[in-house]
Design a protein around this motif. Structure first.
Motif, mmCIF file in Angstrom:
data_model
loop_
_atom_site.group_PDB
_atom_site.id
_atom_site.type_symbol
_atom_site.label_atom_id
_atom_site.label_comp_id
_atom_site.label_asym_id
_atom_site.label_seq_id
_atom_site.Cartn_x
_atom_site.Cartn_y
_atom_site.Cartn_z
ATOM 1 N N LYS B 156 0.642 -1.039 0.015
ATOM 2 C CA LYS B 156 0.439 0.176 0.430
ATOM 3 C C LYS B 156 1.112 1.093 -0.310
ATOM 4 C CE LYS B 156 -3.292 0.287 3.058
ATOM 5 N NZ LYS B 156 -3.532 -0.010 4.546
ATOM 6 N N VAL B 158 2.047 4.248 1.705
ATOM 7 C CA VAL B 158 2.298 4.694 2.735
ATOM 8 C C VAL B 158 3.086 5.667 2.924
ATOM 9 C CG1 VAL B 158 1.268 2.641 3.720
ATOM 10 C CG2 VAL B 158 3.663 2.764 3.791
ATOM 11 N N ALA B 163 6.209 3.713 8.245
ATOM 12 C CA ALA B 163 5.782 2.640 8.742
ATOM 13 C C ALA B 163 6.928 1.542 8.639
ATOM 14 C CB ALA B 163 5.858 1.843 7.341
ATOM 15 N N ILE B 166 6.423 2.249 13.283
ATOM 16 C CA ILE B 166 5.593 1.686 13.688
ATOM 17 C C ILE B 166 5.475 -0.248 13.654
ATOM 18 C CG2 ILE B 166 2.961 0.771 12.817
ATOM 19 C CD1 ILE B 166 2.385 2.911 11.577
ATOM 20 N N MET B 193 0.351 -10.685 15.308
ATOM 21 C CA MET B 193 0.726 -9.081 15.021
ATOM 22 C C MET B 193 1.775 -9.472 14.052
ATOM 23 S SD MET B 193 3.855 -8.698 18.092
ATOM 24 C CE MET B 193 4.172 -7.288 17.544
ATOM 25 N N ALA B 195 -0.409 -11.244 11.107
ATOM 26 C CA ALA B 195 -1.411 -10.853 10.712
ATOM 27 C C ALA B 195 -1.746 -9.642 10.748
ATOM 28 C CB ALA B 195 -2.741 -11.547 11.765
ATOM 29 N N ILE B 196 -1.825 -8.169 11.829
ATOM 30 C CA ILE B 196 -1.822 -7.169 11.716
ATOM 31 C C ILE B 196 -0.734 -6.198 10.904
ATOM 32 C CG2 ILE B 196 -2.559 -4.833 13.384
ATOM 33 C CD1 ILE B 196 -3.256 -7.002 15.709
ATOM 34 N N LEU B 197 0.096 -6.585 11.677
ATOM 35 C CA LEU B 197 1.095 -5.106 10.340
ATOM 36 C C LEU B 197 1.456 -5.876 8.922
ATOM 37 C CD1 LEU B 197 4.080 -5.825 13.578
ATOM 38 C CD2 LEU B 197 2.313 -3.748 13.108
ATOM 39 N N GLY B 199 -0.715 -7.069 7.080
ATOM 40 C CA GLY B 199 -2.734 -7.203 6.537
ATOM 41 C C GLY B 199 -2.503 -5.428 6.500
ATOM 42 N N GLY B 200 -1.663 -4.897 7.027
ATOM 43 C CA GLY B 200 -1.777 -3.084 7.634
ATOM 44 C C GLY B 200 -0.527 -2.168 6.358
ATOM 45 N N LEU B 201 -0.287 -3.388 5.362
ATOM 46 C CA LEU B 201 0.197 -3.293 4.793
ATOM 47 C C LEU B 201 -0.215 -3.091 3.610
ATOM 48 C CD1 LEU B 201 4.387 -2.613 6.028
ATOM 49 C CD2 LEU B 201 2.703 -1.099 5.360
#
Lengths: 205, 205
Positions: B156, B158, B163, B166, B193, B195-197, B199-201
């Motif tokens: 994504k 960003v 990033a 974070i 972790m 999954a979230i990290l 996933g956010g990218l």
DNA sequence: AAAATACACTAACAATTGTTAGGCAAAAAG
DNA sequence: CTTTTTGCCTAACAATTGTTAGTGTATTTT
């Protein structure tokens, strides 16, 4: 009979600011910079422009400074959480709001927030346990919001405490944004962080 | 002529472990627990089971302990980065691999990694500038990977430095996982972790 | 067994720490 | 102007700090 040669004058205050508040402010800067233990009262006195002993006309002890800073910050967050829980908006918006509050706290009240985040270990009991409890319940309330989001299918199925941990610590990383030379502006930073963090939580469609 | 009453005996070592390594290990635990400045050599001596002065038969100074710990960790990460850059795999996998390395470092070498992360401020020059440089270039290399991912549309759009900030700080939050009472196991934590990290990218599809 | 090395001890050091006591001057209150 | 209060100063304190010196005993090497 004693004559003063280099008289340093009083601590300067804007009106509406007590001398104690000036000291606390400078203490926060110093504790952030060097850490609580490494920052001496003589250091603090220097930056305030006064002798070390003079500080004690305004404060009780070094540790008082730390716990004022820590609880000021902690109470602000707790209060925000109170307000937020009462609001009737979609969960994902709640989360976003909370994150934005954390981010702007870290951007605009950097010194205090950072100190409360990193130096609370040096609080003495009973403040230490108090602080730990407050922190723990705050995180639980945050996790509860995320879990509600998961139930309502607004949020991806994740381990809520882990998500909280990631969010809060990611935000505390703004510390290195402050330190960095070529920094993007605060608003951009906020938007970037929200995009990644909230993006990582939303159920993918 | 002097008689020893409470002789404490030597520092115990497994074979293949020098006494110096034992001291460093204990120092890492102590520095993590109390912070570098608050941990005294007498504290350290106690946990090692010896008098403070005896430590100096094995080490040069307190600060040596800190810089050994910091550079051990920093070098491990730098080395991992060298290996990773050479690999020919999709960017998103590279990022995932790097994150997993960080996470498992934080889970399995907690004390050292944590100390190197939080206590490096107390390094003395020239180690301090060295460490800061190493850290800065590491982050740049990490950011470069993310930027490559953006160009290849795997990641994504960003701000890459944000990033990185974070990711790294989110991982350092594993500290509070260690501290927490009811913790999920290490492997679950890692997957959550990631999954979230990650996933956010990822570019949302 | 003798010699050498490694490693623990006690004692002490100088520096730095947070903090208190007591005195004087400026600012505020009367 | 006089009194009171506030707030700074210097001097000093006891405690704690990292570290060194000197001495003796285990352990290792010869």
């Amino acid at each position: 009979m004693l004559v003063y040669f280099c008289f340093m004058g009083r601590i300067k205050t804007d009106s509406n600011t007590t001398r104690k508040e000036v000291i606390i402010r400078k203490a926060a800067e110093l504790f952030r910079e060097k850490g609580y233990k490494a920052a001496s009262m003589r250091d603090l006195a220097d930056t305030v422009g006064v002798e070390a002993a003079s500080l004690y006309n305004h404060i009780h002890s070094k540790s008082e400074l730390l716990h004022i800073i820590c609880f000021d910050v902690a109470n602000r967050f707790t209060q925000k959480m109170d307000e937020l829980e009462a609001e009737k908006i979609p969960i994902i918006q709640k989360i976003e709001k909370l994150l934005r509050f954390h981010i702007s706290g870290m951007v605009h009240h950097f010194e205090e927030v950072y100190v409360s985040d990193r130096e609370w270990k040096h609080l003495a009991d009973p403040y230490l346990s108090n602080y730990q409890n407050q922190r723990r319940t705050y995180r639980k309330r945050f996790a509860a919001i995320i879990e509600e989001g998961i139930r309502k299918k607004e949020v991806k199925k994740v381990d809520a405490p882990t998500a909280v941990l990631i969010m809060l610590h990611a935000i505390s990383g703004i510390e290195s944004w402050h330190r960095s030379k070529q920094k993007i502006n605060g608003k951009e930073l906020e938007e970037s962080m929200i995009a990644i963090l909230v993006g990582g939580l939303k159920t993918s469609r």
